[in-house]
Design a protein around this motif. Structure first.
Motif, mmCIF file in Angstrom:
data_model
loop_
_atom_site.group_PDB
_atom_site.id
_atom_site.type_symbol
_atom_site.label_atom_id
_atom_site.label_comp_id
_atom_site.label_asym_id
_atom_site.label_seq_id
_atom_site.Cartn_x
_atom_site.Cartn_y
_atom_site.Cartn_z
ATOM 1 N N ASP A 173 -0.228 -24.306 -15.336
ATOM 2 C CA ASP A 173 0.396 -22.904 -14.516
ATOM 3 C C ASP A 173 -0.293 -21.665 -15.144
ATOM 4 O OD1 ASP A 173 1.728 -24.918 -13.368
ATOM 5 O OD2 ASP A 173 3.741 -24.459 -14.403
ATOM 6 N N TYR A 174 -0.036 -20.631 -14.479
ATOM 7 C CA TYR A 174 -0.220 -19.420 -14.828
ATOM 8 C C TYR A 174 0.726 -18.861 -15.924
ATOM 9 C CZ TYR A 174 -3.406 -18.971 -10.888
ATOM 10 O OH TYR A 174 -4.458 -19.307 -9.878
ATOM 11 N N LYS A 175 0.324 -18.512 -16.741
ATOM 12 C CA LYS A 175 0.868 -17.953 -17.968
ATOM 13 C C LYS A 175 1.159 -16.361 -18.165
ATOM 14 C CE LYS A 175 -0.379 -22.028 -20.905
ATOM 15 N NZ LYS A 175 -1.059 -22.693 -20.081
ATOM 16 N N HIS A 176 0.235 -15.825 -17.710
ATOM 17 C CA HIS A 176 0.335 -14.224 -17.804
ATOM 18 C C HIS A 176 -0.100 -13.630 -16.608
ATOM 19 C CE1 HIS A 176 1.937 -10.646 -19.955
ATOM 20 N NE2 HIS A 176 0.962 -10.087 -18.984
ATOM 21 N N ILE A 177 0.407 -12.790 -15.738
ATOM 22 C CA ILE A 177 -0.035 -12.217 -14.498
ATOM 23 C C ILE A 177 -0.070 -10.512 -14.489
ATOM 24 C CG2 ILE A 177 0.292 -11.999 -12.065
ATOM 25 C CD1 ILE A 177 1.805 -14.662 -12.346
ATOM 26 N N LEU A 178 -1.402 -10.301 -14.198
ATOM 27 C CA LEU A 178 -1.521 -8.856 -14.188
ATOM 28 C C LEU A 178 -1.563 -8.289 -12.811
ATOM 29 C CD1 LEU A 178 -2.428 -6.161 -15.927
ATOM 30 C CD2 LEU A 178 -4.389 -6.766 -15.384
ATOM 31 N N VAL A 179 -0.737 -7.350 -12.542
ATOM 32 C CA VAL A 179 -0.540 -6.860 -11.110
ATOM 33 C C VAL A 179 -0.892 -5.233 -11.197
ATOM 34 C CG1 VAL A 179 1.909 -6.491 -11.175
ATOM 35 C CG2 VAL A 179 0.638 -6.592 -8.960
ATOM 36 N N ALA A 180 -2.086 -5.032 -10.257
ATOM 37 C CA ALA A 180 -2.584 -3.633 -10.217
ATOM 38 C C ALA A 180 -1.563 -2.733 -9.075
ATOM 39 C CB ALA A 180 -3.924 -3.778 -9.845
ATOM 40 N N VAL A 181 -1.074 -1.666 -9.403
ATOM 41 C CA VAL A 181 -0.296 -0.780 -8.770
ATOM 42 C C VAL A 181 -0.837 0.379 -8.503
ATOM 43 C CG1 VAL A 181 1.970 0.319 -8.701
ATOM 44 C CG2 VAL A 181 1.623 -1.797 -9.703
ATOM 45 N N ASP A 182 -0.899 0.868 -6.983
ATOM 46 C CA ASP A 182 -1.526 2.059 -6.941
ATOM 47 C C ASP A 182 -0.806 3.074 -6.439
ATOM 48 O OD1 ASP A 182 -1.473 1.368 -4.180
ATOM 49 O OD2 ASP A 182 -3.549 1.234 -3.683
ATOM 50 N N PHE A 183 0.612 2.752 -6.135
ATOM 51 C CA PHE A 183 1.906 3.566 -5.793
ATOM 52 C C PHE A 183 1.505 3.832 -4.158
ATOM 53 C CE2 PHE A 183 1.643 4.897 -10.217
ATOM 54 C CZ PHE A 183 2.665 4.143 -10.641
ATOM 55 N N SER A 184 0.514 3.019 -3.527
ATOM 56 C CA SER A 184 0.624 3.161 -1.944
ATOM 57 C C SER A 184 1.789 2.844 -1.488
ATOM 58 C CB SER A 184 -0.710 2.499 -1.644
ATOM 59 O OG SER A 184 -0.314 1.239 -1.738
ATOM 60 N N SER A 185 1.905 3.043 -0.219
ATOM 61 C CA SER A 185 3.328 2.282 0.359
ATOM 62 C C SER A 185 3.223 0.907 0.368
ATOM 63 C CB SER A 185 3.355 2.858 1.522
ATOM 64 O OG SER A 185 2.437 2.563 2.570
ATOM 65 N N GLU A 186 2.017 0.391 0.404
ATOM 66 C CA GLU A 186 2.153 -1.296 0.367
ATOM 67 C C GLU A 186 2.144 -2.044 -1.268
ATOM 68 O OE1 GLU A 186 -1.047 0.455 1.329
ATOM 69 O OE2 GLU A 186 -0.952 -0.047 3.742
ATOM 70 N N SER A 187 2.057 -1.018 -2.038
ATOM 71 C CA SER A 187 2.262 -1.439 -3.654
ATOM 72 C C SER A 187 3.366 -2.427 -3.856
ATOM 73 C CB SER A 187 2.304 -0.483 -4.708
ATOM 74 O OG SER A 187 1.201 0.033 -5.230
ATOM 75 N N ARG A 188 4.464 -2.067 -3.094
ATOM 76 C CA ARG A 188 5.931 -2.978 -3.283
ATOM 77 C C ARG A 188 5.544 -4.149 -2.892
ATOM 78 N NH1 ARG A 188 10.534 -0.720 -4.604
ATOM 79 N NH2 ARG A 188 9.229 1.209 -4.460
ATOM 80 N N VAL A 189 4.812 -4.618 -1.688
ATOM 81 C CA VAL A 189 4.516 -5.856 -1.302
ATOM 82 C C VAL A 189 3.712 -6.738 -2.161
ATOM 83 C CG1 VAL A 189 3.307 -7.234 0.355
ATOM 84 C CG2 VAL A 189 4.264 -4.969 1.261
ATOM 85 N N VAL A 190 2.824 -6.105 -2.909
ATOM 86 C CA VAL A 190 2.118 -6.590 -4.202
ATOM 87 C C VAL A 190 2.482 -7.138 -5.174
ATOM 88 C CG1 VAL A 190 -0.366 -6.265 -5.300
ATOM 89 C CG2 VAL A 190 -0.259 -5.417 -3.012
#
Lengths: 148, 148
Positions: free
Chosen positions: A3-20
């Motif tokens: 399984d995945y053990k650590h996830i890095l998510v990139a956030v750009d504060f665009s209106s769609e960031s929340r979906v990501v």
């Protein structure tokens, strides 16, 4: 099966960031994985006015970084994950994201990816660059489907 | 929160294909999603000998496609998923993969992605093209980490 053990998510504060971020959070929960949110303030040394590079503005970079820290904090509180790790870096987004993935031993990077039309081609280039440079899996979450 | 409903996984029968298919299968199970395996036989019209394009060999394409169908069938049987949908197309891989994702209403494409060194840059270009063209999420599974 790993399984995945650590996830890095990139956030750009665009209106769609929340979906990501929501998608990354869901995957983290299913995998019982750690989650780190990263926002990269694009290094102003890379900003050009016409042909003339503007002088670096390290103070502005730092101000933007401080502001981003506050935005990340607000986002994680709103999502009910105030304890998720949060980092803000200044630099070239694709490079900072990949560097942080190595540093945090992330085995999955989640990043928003725009369509291929007009301005979105530019915006999508970070996802593309991350895909090229990353040593781990990359989930490109399609956002802005309606050309917004 | 929306789960994935149908997953399309691209198979190239490289030694790492199994890793990619297993990952797609795991995600399909967790999401209770449908799974379609696709292999694309690269259209021979695109093969060049030096500067001179070789004549199309449609018969060869068809023979390769038939052979690929057998390989896909063997793979799904070995993985214990003989009922998974399997398609073999002839064409430009990135385009056929994206076209099939639309046709099957896939909301996630899983594809292997090689590192950026040497020959792997060429091999990785399908993942890249899919990322550009796709209207749905794309999971690029990093394979061949050791430059193999």
């Amino acid at each position: 099966m790993a399984d995945y053990k650590h996830i890095l998510v990139a956030v750009d504060f665009s209106s769609e960031s929340r979906v990501v971020v929501n998608k990354a959070l869901e995957i983290a929960r299913r995998n019982k994985a750690g989650l780190t949110l990263i926002h990269v303030v694009e290094y102003t040394g890379a900003v050009y006015a016409g042909d003339i590079p503007l002088p670096e503005d390290l103070e502005l970079d730092q101000r933007l970084a401080d502001q981003a820290k506050g935005q990340l904090k607000a986002m994680t509180e709103e999502l009910g994950i105030p304890d998720a790790a949060q980092v803000v870096e200044i630099g070239v987004p694709k490079r900072e994201i990949v560097r942080m993935a190595v540093e945090r031993k992330a085995d999955l990077i989640v990043i928003g990816s725009h369509g291929r039309h007009g301005l979105q081609l530019l915006l999508g280039s970070t996802a593309n660059g991350v895909l090229h440079l990353s040593e781990c899996d990359v989930l490109a979450v399609r956002v802005g489907k309606n050309g917004a």
